[in-house]
Scaffold this motif. Structure first.
Motif, PDB file in Angstrom:
ATOM      1  N   VAL A   1       0.863  -1.186   0.000  1.00  0.00           N
ATOM      2  CA  VAL A   1       0.000   0.000   0.000  1.00  0.00           C
ATOM      3  C   VAL A   1       0.899   1.235   0.000  1.00  0.00           C
ATOM      4  O   VAL A   1       2.080   1.146  -0.310  1.00  0.00           O
ATOM      5  CB  VAL A   1      -0.977  -0.017   1.199  1.00  0.00           C
ATOM      6  CG1 VAL A   1      -1.997  -1.128   1.056  1.00  0.00           C
ATOM      7  CG2 VAL A   1      -0.231  -0.139   2.531  1.00  0.00           C
TER       8      VAL A   1
ATOM      9  N   MET B   1      -4.031   8.524   0.782  1.00  0.00           N
ATOM     10  CA  MET B   1      -5.000   7.682   0.079  1.00  0.00           C
ATOM     11  C   MET B   1      -5.722   6.730   1.011  1.00  0.00           C
ATOM     12  O   MET B   1      -5.186   6.302   2.024  1.00  0.00           O
ATOM     13  CB  MET B   1      -4.278   6.783  -0.929  1.00  0.00           C
ATOM     14  CG  MET B   1      -3.933   7.439  -2.210  1.00  0.00           C
ATOM     15  SD  MET B   1      -3.074   6.233  -3.239  1.00  0.00           S
ATOM     16  CE  MET B   1      -2.520   7.328  -4.518  1.00  0.00           C
TER      17      MET B   1
ATOM     18  N   HIS C   1      -6.906   2.973   0.432  1.00  0.00           N
ATOM     19  CA  HIS C   1      -6.777   1.841  -0.482  1.00  0.00           C
ATOM     20  C   HIS C   1      -7.930   0.884  -0.187  1.00  0.00           C
ATOM     21  O   HIS C   1      -8.073   0.424   0.947  1.00  0.00           O
ATOM     22  CB  HIS C   1      -5.453   1.106  -0.273  1.00  0.00           C
ATOM     23  CG  HIS C   1      -4.255   2.003  -0.375  1.00  0.00           C
ATOM     24  ND1 HIS C   1      -3.773   2.467  -1.580  1.00  0.00           N
ATOM     25  CD2 HIS C   1      -3.458   2.539   0.575  1.00  0.00           C
ATOM     26  CE1 HIS C   1      -2.710   3.237  -1.358  1.00  0.00           C
ATOM     27  NE2 HIS C   1      -2.508   3.295  -0.061  1.00  0.00           N
TER      28      HIS C   1
ATOM     29  N   ILE D   1      -6.041  -4.525  -4.599  1.00  0.00           N
ATOM     30  CA  ILE D   1      -6.570  -3.167  -4.422  1.00  0.00           C
ATOM     31  C   ILE D   1      -7.452  -2.837  -5.616  1.00  0.00           C
ATOM     32  O   ILE D   1      -6.992  -2.903  -6.758  1.00  0.00           O
ATOM     33  CB  ILE D   1      -5.419  -2.150  -4.297  1.00  0.00           C
ATOM     34  CG1 ILE D   1      -4.635  -2.402  -3.001  1.00  0.00           C
ATOM     35  CG2 ILE D   1      -5.951  -0.724  -4.326  1.00  0.00           C
ATOM     36  CD1 ILE D   1      -3.417  -1.527  -2.834  1.00  0.00           C
TER      37      ILE D   1
ATOM     38  N   LYS E   1      -9.422   0.091  -5.669  1.00  0.00           N
ATOM     39  CA  LYS E   1      -9.618   1.534  -5.788  1.00  0.00           C
ATOM     40  C   LYS E   1      -8.669   2.261  -4.839  1.00  0.00           C
ATOM     41  O   LYS E   1      -8.382   1.774  -3.746  1.00  0.00           O
ATOM     42  CB  LYS E   1     -11.070   1.860  -5.389  1.00  0.00           C
ATOM     43  CG  LYS E   1     -11.587   3.142  -5.958  1.00  0.00           C
ATOM     44  CD  LYS E   1     -12.181   2.933  -7.331  1.00  0.00           C
ATOM     45  CE  LYS E   1     -12.673   4.260  -7.890  1.00  0.00           C
ATOM     46  NZ  LYS E   1     -13.195   4.102  -9.253  1.00  0.00           N
ATOM     47  N   ASN E   2      -8.192   3.428  -5.290  1.00  0.00           N
ATOM     48  CA  ASN E   2      -7.386   4.292  -4.424  1.00  0.00           C
ATOM     49  C   ASN E   2      -8.064   5.649  -4.398  1.00  0.00           C
ATOM     50  O   ASN E   2      -8.239   6.269  -5.431  1.00  0.00           O
ATOM     51  CB  ASN E   2      -5.974   4.426  -4.977  1.00  0.00           C
ATOM     52  CG  ASN E   2      -5.259   3.101  -5.018  1.00  0.00           C
ATOM     53  OD1 ASN E   2      -4.891   2.556  -3.987  1.00  0.00           O
ATOM     54  ND2 ASN E   2      -5.088   2.548  -6.221  1.00  0.00           N
TER      55      ASN E   2
ATOM     56  N   GLN F   1       3.478   6.652  -4.434  1.00  0.00           N
ATOM     57  CA  GLN F   1       2.135   7.190  -4.627  1.00  0.00           C
ATOM     58  C   GLN F   1       1.698   7.021  -6.085  1.00  0.00           C
ATOM     59  O   GLN F   1       0.581   6.597  -6.368  1.00  0.00           O
ATOM     60  CB  GLN F   1       2.115   8.670  -4.241  1.00  0.00           C
ATOM     61  CG  GLN F   1       0.727   9.293  -4.312  1.00  0.00           C
ATOM     62  CD  GLN F   1       0.747  10.730  -3.826  1.00  0.00           C
ATOM     63  OE1 GLN F   1       1.571  11.543  -4.233  1.00  0.00           O
ATOM     64  NE2 GLN F   1      -0.175  11.049  -2.929  1.00  0.00           N
TER      65      GLN F   1
ATOM     66  N   PHE G   1      -0.006   3.887  -7.796  1.00  0.00           N
ATOM     67  CA  PHE G   1      -1.445   3.646  -7.648  1.00  0.00           C
ATOM     68  C   PHE G   1      -2.263   4.488  -8.618  1.00  0.00           C
ATOM     69  O   PHE G   1      -3.473   4.339  -8.723  1.00  0.00           O
ATOM     70  CB  PHE G   1      -1.898   3.959  -6.217  1.00  0.00           C
ATOM     71  CG  PHE G   1      -1.266   3.067  -5.185  1.00  0.00           C
ATOM     72  CD1 PHE G   1      -1.640   1.734  -5.090  1.00  0.00           C
ATOM     73  CD2 PHE G   1      -0.306   3.549  -4.324  1.00  0.00           C
ATOM     74  CE1 PHE G   1      -1.058   0.903  -4.144  1.00  0.00           C
ATOM     75  CE2 PHE G   1       0.282   2.727  -3.375  1.00  0.00           C
ATOM     76  CZ  PHE G   1      -0.094   1.397  -3.288  1.00  0.00           C
TER      77      PHE G   1
END
Lengths: 316, 280
Positions: free
Chosen positions: A134, A159, A161, A170, A172-173, B70, B73
């Protein structure tokens, strides 16, 4: 009549056997390496026991039979009997385990703060079930009521997660305000709330599309929100206000401020009694737990605990 | 200075399984590594570093490594390269991290008027009065540090302290985590220049992640008007009209951390001169 008895017997077999609640609240004291045990009826401190280095996250097994405590500086979770307070066992839980949530299936979902990971453990045998990369400084972990979604906040990546169970990927973020720390789902699992500590923000998020429906900034410079919790009727959203030294009561729909309840200094943790009548806060700098009567939303008792109380869970 | 190669910022991070591939990835990690760079990379952003090797460079590298975490993602990638010296930046160029003395800093800012130039090494007060809209001072000015010391000494009359932007023993507001990550990656303590280099890249990437700024002029605009950066000092940070970052400072006595400024009851604007430059 025999049919009814049969149904009852069947129900008894299907329902998980709940351990009788101990009527206690358990508090981790991050800087005194101890666990405080409170009586939720008399609101007195019953006992303080040494527990290990930097205890933070705390939670109960779904059936209430076991108490789990994350020892951040020992990289493990210790398992206690909530009744006898005996240590049953412990298991390695990744690097720097901080917050965690217990899934309805009994698995523990943990944020490993210094390792940018969320890990999943089966506390029965300490087996690692999953390991999910993450963002930086993962912190808050919260689980949808149906158990199909686990949300992990990463504080330094800003974020949420959204992790799918059982796939553990995962899906969606969600970018939110700076330093997201904690969150909660509503009972229907349709909406979730998250706090952003440095931004001083609370976000209300659709739990299907994961779009932000509304965000509000707590209009107070020192308000650094952490734990968020809905009341039993879901008419109020309680927010631990950090340096504001208060719990904020928001309308869960509009996020408008309804009330400000002064508590101890640097309040971070929140827990609600099963009947919804009392809200407990951990006040880090004061070293206290404040007990709020939710019918009046005012503090009825302040209980001294250890240094930097962090997490709290109620077994009632 | 030694050449700065892009691979230096490509710290190894485990691949993120794309949605639907979790089970496959557990069974066949190698295949997953091929499949799984997360979302298709939509954008790549380059920062340029001007200056000698040192704390500021390590900080900028740390910032870029964290921006990549970051970005994975969000389908965004970040690189840190050596400033080319002359000419305009390539289209991916998004910002310049400059650890150079005042005259060179002003020349850089004038040479790239549409690109954010982050000052991470010079604390001269006069620089803060230059009013170049693209010159952003991440390091505190001398005046800010003097104000912080004065505030502290008003409360503690005998204390001989100095003010710093950062301290490797700072633990509050998750400073502990940043110090720990930096030491682990670079085997040295994070100093003021390293914090500033880190902050310059991270604050940019945080704005880029939010999607409102995809090129250098857009980012500059956002930095000046919409920043709420978590510098791991407990406050959301932004810039004054003169390009100076508002920020808490740390007070140090004999190398040890003794306190923070602004002291209780004062706000961030109690540190440093008022801006004499036009608002953005």
């Amino acid at each position: 009549m025999p049919g009814t008895i049969l149904t009852l017997l069947t129900l008894l077999c299907i329902l998980p056997i709940q351990a009788a609640p101990t009527g206690r609240a358990f508090v981790t004291n991050e800087r005194s390496n101890s666990l405080s045990v409170l009586d939720t009826d008399t609101l007195e401190l019953i006992q303080t026991l040494p527990i290990g280095k930097r205890p933070r996250g705390i939670g109960l097994a779904p059936d209430g039979s076991e108490l789990y405590i994350a020892l951040s500086e020992e990289n493990r979770i210790v398992v206690l009997d909530p009744d006898t307070l005996q240590v049953l066992r412990s298991f390695p839980a990744g690097s720097d385990p901080e917050a965690f949530a217990v899934h309805p299936n009994g698995h523990i979902y943990i944020s490993n703060e210094d390792d940018a990971r969320a890990t999943v453990y089966d506390p029965r045998d300490g087996r690692q079930v999953a390991d999910i990369p993450v963002g930086l400084e993962p912190e808050g972990v919260f689980i949808s009521p149906d158990g199909k979604r686990v949300v992990v906040t990463s504080e330094s990546t800003n974020m949420l997660h959204v992790i799918r169970v059982p796939e553990h990927d995962i899906i969606k973020n969600v970018l939110v305000g700076a330093r997201p720390r904690a969150g909660t789902f509503n009972r229907a699992g349709t909406v979730l709330y998250a706090s952003s500590e440095v931004a001083g923000e609370i976000s209300r998020i659709d739990a299907v599309s994961f779009r932000i429906l509304r965000s509000t900034r707590l209009d107070e410079d020192r308000a650094k929100p952490k734990d968020v919790l809905l009341d039993k009727q879901e008419q109020r959203l309680y927010v631990a206000g950090g340096r504001a030294n208060a719990v904020f009561v928001l309308d869960p729909e509009s996020l408008e401020l309804r009330k400000r309840i002064p508590v101890g200094k640097r309040t971070w943790g929140l827990a609600m009694s099963a009947d919804g009548s009392r809200l407990f806060t951990t006040d880090g700098v004061s070293g206290t737990v404040s007990v709020i009567d939710t019918t009046t939303d005012s503090v009825i008792k302040t209980i001294a605990v250890g240094k930097f109380p962090w997490g709290i869970v109620i077994d009632d | 200075m030694p050449p700065i190669i892009a691979s230096m910022v490509m710290q190894s991070t485990p691949p993120v399984p794309p949605p639907g591939y979790g089970a496959l990835c557990r069974a066949l990690p190698v295949l997953c590594g091929l499949l799984a760079s997360g979302p298709a990379l939509a954008a790549e952003f380059h920062f340029y570093y001007a200056g000698e090797a040192g704390g500021a460079l390590l900080g900028a590298r740390q910032g870029a490594a964290e921006a990549r975490i970051q970005g994975r993602f969000l389908g965004q990638d970040y690189r840190l390269e050596k400033h080319p010296g002359e000419g305009t930046l390539p289209p991916q160029g998004i910002g310049i991290v400059a650890a150079v003395p005042a005259p060179a800093l002003l020349a850089l800012a004038r040479a790239h008027p549409e690109v954010a130039v982050f000052n991470v090494a010079a604390d001269d007060d006069a620089l803060r009065q230059s009013c170049l809209p693209n010159l952003l001072h991440v390091l505190p000015s001398r005046r800010m540090k003097a104000d912080a010391v004065a505030q502290w000494q008003a409360l503690h009359p005998d204390a001989g302290v100095q003010a710093q932007a950062w301290h490797p023993a700072f633990v509050k507001f998750a400073a502990r985590d940043l110090n720990k990550r930096f030491r682990k990656a670079h085997n040295t303590a994070m100093d003021d220049a390293a914090w500033a280099g880190w902050a310059a890249v991270r604050m940019s990437a945080d704005l880029i992640a939010r999607g409102d700024s995809q090129d250098a002029p857009g980012l500059l605009e956002q930095l000046r008007t919409a920043l709420a950066f978590d510098g791991q000092k407990g406050e959301a940070l932004n810039f004054r009209a003169n390009g100076q970052l508002r920020q808490p400072l740390l007070l140090v006595n004999d190398g040890g951390l003794v306190g923070e400024a602004p002291v209780r009851g004062k706000d961030l604007d109690s540190l440093g001169a008022r801006s004499a430059c036009p608002s953005p």
